[in-house]
Design a protein around this motif. Structure first.
Motif, mmCIF file in Angstrom:
data_model
loop_
_atom_site.group_PDB
_atom_site.id
_atom_site.type_symbol
_atom_site.label_atom_id
_atom_site.label_comp_id
_atom_site.label_asym_id
_atom_site.label_seq_id
_atom_site.Cartn_x
_atom_site.Cartn_y
_atom_site.Cartn_z
ATOM 1 N N MET A 93 9.567 -1.363 7.905
ATOM 2 C CA MET A 93 10.082 -2.623 8.453
ATOM 3 C C MET A 93 9.091 -3.248 9.434
ATOM 4 N N SER A 94 8.493 -2.410 10.262
ATOM 5 C CA SER A 94 7.476 -2.936 11.188
ATOM 6 C C SER A 94 6.289 -3.487 10.408
ATOM 7 N N LEU A 95 5.893 -2.766 9.365
ATOM 8 C CA LEU A 95 4.758 -3.209 8.564
ATOM 9 C C LEU A 95 5.082 -4.499 7.825
ATOM 10 N N LEU A 96 6.348 -4.683 7.442
ATOM 11 C CA LEU A 96 6.761 -5.928 6.795
ATOM 12 C C LEU A 96 6.521 -7.120 7.710
ATOM 13 N N LEU A 97 6.823 -6.974 8.984
ATOM 14 C CA LEU A 97 6.590 -8.068 9.930
ATOM 15 C C LEU A 97 5.107 -8.382 10.047
ATOM 16 N N LEU A 123 7.489 -15.602 3.018
ATOM 17 C CA LEU A 123 8.253 -14.444 2.549
ATOM 18 C C LEU A 123 7.564 -13.759 1.374
ATOM 19 N N SER A 124 6.789 -14.510 0.599
ATOM 20 C CA SER A 124 6.114 -13.911 -0.555
ATOM 21 C C SER A 124 5.058 -12.895 -0.134
ATOM 22 N N TYR A 125 4.638 -12.931 1.130
ATOM 23 C CA TYR A 125 3.646 -11.965 1.595
ATOM 24 C C TYR A 125 4.241 -10.568 1.752
ATOM 25 N N SER A 126 5.543 -10.444 1.560
ATOM 26 C CA SER A 126 6.148 -9.103 1.542
ATOM 27 C C SER A 126 5.579 -8.265 0.404
ATOM 28 N N ARG A 127 4.985 -8.926 -0.582
ATOM 29 C CA ARG A 127 4.359 -8.185 -1.684
ATOM 30 C C ARG A 127 3.198 -7.329 -1.189
ATOM 31 N N LEU A 128 2.574 -7.713 -0.091
ATOM 32 C CA LEU A 128 1.523 -6.863 0.481
ATOM 33 C C LEU A 128 2.087 -5.483 0.811
ATOM 34 N N LEU A 129 3.258 -5.477 1.442
ATOM 35 C CA LEU A 129 3.896 -4.219 1.775
ATOM 36 C C LEU A 129 4.287 -3.452 0.524
ATOM 37 N N ALA A 130 4.877 -4.162 -0.450
ATOM 38 C CA ALA A 130 5.356 -3.502 -1.664
ATOM 39 C C ALA A 130 4.223 -2.802 -2.402
ATOM 40 N N PHE A 190 0.471 -11.836 8.765
ATOM 41 C CA PHE A 190 -0.791 -12.123 8.079
ATOM 42 C C PHE A 190 -0.651 -13.369 7.211
ATOM 43 N N GLY A 191 0.514 -13.516 6.572
ATOM 44 C CA GLY A 191 0.743 -14.698 5.745
ATOM 45 C C GLY A 191 0.719 -15.972 6.567
ATOM 46 N N ILE A 192 1.338 -15.933 7.742
ATOM 47 C CA ILE A 192 1.345 -17.108 8.615
ATOM 48 C C ILE A 192 -0.071 -17.460 9.037
ATOM 49 N N GLY A 213 0.290 19.836 7.610
ATOM 50 C CA GLY A 213 -1.035 19.258 7.474
ATOM 51 C C GLY A 213 -1.363 18.328 8.626
ATOM 52 N N PRO A 214 -2.616 17.933 8.753
ATOM 53 C CA PRO A 214 -3.024 17.041 9.841
ATOM 54 C C PRO A 214 -2.447 15.642 9.669
ATOM 55 N N GLU A 215 -2.186 14.970 10.787
ATOM 56 C CA GLU A 215 -1.719 13.579 10.776
ATOM 57 C C GLU A 215 -2.951 12.680 10.743
ATOM 58 N N LEU A 216 -3.153 11.991 9.643
ATOM 59 C CA LEU A 216 -4.400 11.255 9.434
ATOM 60 C C LEU A 216 -4.298 9.762 9.720
ATOM 61 N N ALA A 217 -3.090 9.234 9.829
ATOM 62 C CA ALA A 217 -2.931 7.790 10.023
ATOM 63 C C ALA A 217 -3.424 7.381 11.408
ATOM 64 N N ILE A 218 -4.379 6.468 11.446
ATOM 65 C CA ILE A 218 -4.878 5.960 12.722
ATOM 66 C C ILE A 218 -3.885 4.983 13.336
ATOM 67 N N TRP A 219 -3.237 4.190 12.482
ATOM 68 C CA TRP A 219 -2.314 3.161 12.973
ATOM 69 C C TRP A 219 -0.866 3.572 12.738
ATOM 70 N N MET A 220 -0.420 3.614 11.487
ATOM 71 C CA MET A 220 0.962 3.972 11.191
ATOM 72 C C MET A 220 1.083 4.441 9.747
ATOM 73 N N ASP A 221 2.146 5.192 9.497
ATOM 74 C CA ASP A 221 2.486 5.615 8.144
ATOM 75 C C ASP A 221 3.348 4.522 7.515
ATOM 76 N N PRO A 222 2.886 3.877 6.438
ATOM 77 C CA PRO A 222 3.649 2.761 5.862
ATOM 78 C C PRO A 222 5.049 3.146 5.409
ATOM 79 N N VAL A 223 5.237 4.368 4.908
ATOM 80 C CA VAL A 223 6.544 4.766 4.381
ATOM 81 C C VAL A 223 7.573 4.874 5.495
ATOM 82 N N SER A 224 7.213 5.484 6.614
ATOM 83 C CA SER A 224 8.165 5.674 7.706
ATOM 84 C C SER A 224 8.248 4.479 8.650
ATOM 85 N N ASN A 225 7.358 3.514 8.506
ATOM 86 C CA ASN A 225 7.373 2.323 9.369
ATOM 87 C C ASN A 225 7.368 1.051 8.531
#
Length: 297
Positions: free
Chosen positions: A141-145, A253-260, A150-152, A127-139
């Protein structure tokens, strides 16, 4: 009924908040905690920005966002909602816009529905790759940062509001002491923490330790300034350093919930699409797709 001019020096004087359609949607959330006094600034315009951004980041599916926008517009146009209901509709509308944005950035359009249909029913190998920025599942750790970053930013916005309030009260020295050392400390910690997850350039990495030490020293020297003796000043400073280290860093650290929560939306949506395509029949796919995404939404 007798009407009199309020005493504006009284902290209990009634306060009426008026905002436009953008910020009014979050007024009910602010009121759940405490309305600002007549000496405070209205937090809703600033809070609305972060609320809408974070909501969209957590829901993170453009298809769901489009549904929210449609629901809000129909409620405003067809049912002519007013008052708090209108404010709620405005909140849903802007949350929907943010959700569409982040969903497009992450490639979520009812999960991976478009690639799933393309590969299962249209004969495409991939199928087509639709993510403009990144795929959260495969990235993840980067998304966690990014989430912690954003929390800071949000915590710094709160510190700047605190500094602005003190400056309005002509407490310039207090405004500097209550904001700048904490910011230096947090930035230093952020650089050091990021170095544990990703590779930090050699020119930047040493600054993490330096800023952390500088911020710590400034907090110790300035936080206990209200005490009259040196022991009280240092004791208050070390206590403030402890509160900063545990409080601010715990908040970040609580902003990790955004990723979750963002991952949960996408993973469940993809599971729904997988189950809906398993029969290999487009007629069965449609009701399974609708029921599954309704539950996830």
């Amino acid at each position: 009924m007798q009407i009199s001019e309020p005493d504006y020096n009284d902290e209990n004087v009634p306060v009426l908040i008026e905002n436009g359609f953008f910020a009014s949607g979050v007024e009910s959330i602010t009121d759940m905690y405490s309305s600002p006094s007549n000496k405070d600034i209205d937090p809703n315009p600033i809070m609305a920005v972060f609320y809408y951004i974070f909501f969209g980041f957590m829901l993170s599916d453009a298809g769901y966002g489009i549904l929210m926008i449609i629901f809000a517009l129909v409620a405003k146009a067809k049912f002519k909602v007013k008052g708090n209901t209108l404010k709620f509709a405005n909140m849903v509308f802007f949350c929907g816009i943010s959700t569409v944005f982040w969903g497009a950035m992450f490639g979520g359009w009812f999960g991976n529905a478009i690639p799933a249909v393309a590969t299962n029913f249209l004969g495409y190998e991939t199928g087509p790759e639709l993510a403009i920025w990144m795929d959260p599942v495969s990235n993840s750790m980067s998304l966690l940062l990014y989430c912690l970053g954003f929390g800071i930013i949000q915590l710094f916005a709160g510190l700047l509001i605190r500094g602005y309030t003190l400056i309005k009260e002509k407490q310039i020295f207090a405004a500097v002491c209550d904001t700048v050392p904490v910011m230096i400390f947090v930035v230093g910690f952020a650089i050091m923490g990021a170095g544990l997850i990703i590779e930090i350039p050699g020119t930047i990495k040493p600054w993490g330790t330096r800023l952390l030490l500088v911020g710590s020293v400034l907090i110790v020297l300035t936080a206990g300034r209200s005490s009259k003796n040196i022991i009280g000043k240092l004791g208050g400073g070390f206590y403030a350093l402890y509160n900063t280290a545990t409080g601010y860093l715990g908040d970040i650290l609580s902003y990790s919930r955004l990723l979750a929560l963002g991952l949960v939306t996408g993973v469940i949506a993809n599971a729904v699409n997988l189950l809906a395509t398993m029969p290999g029949n487009i007629i069965l796919f449609i009701p399974l797709f609708i029921i599954g995404h309704t539950i996830n939404f």
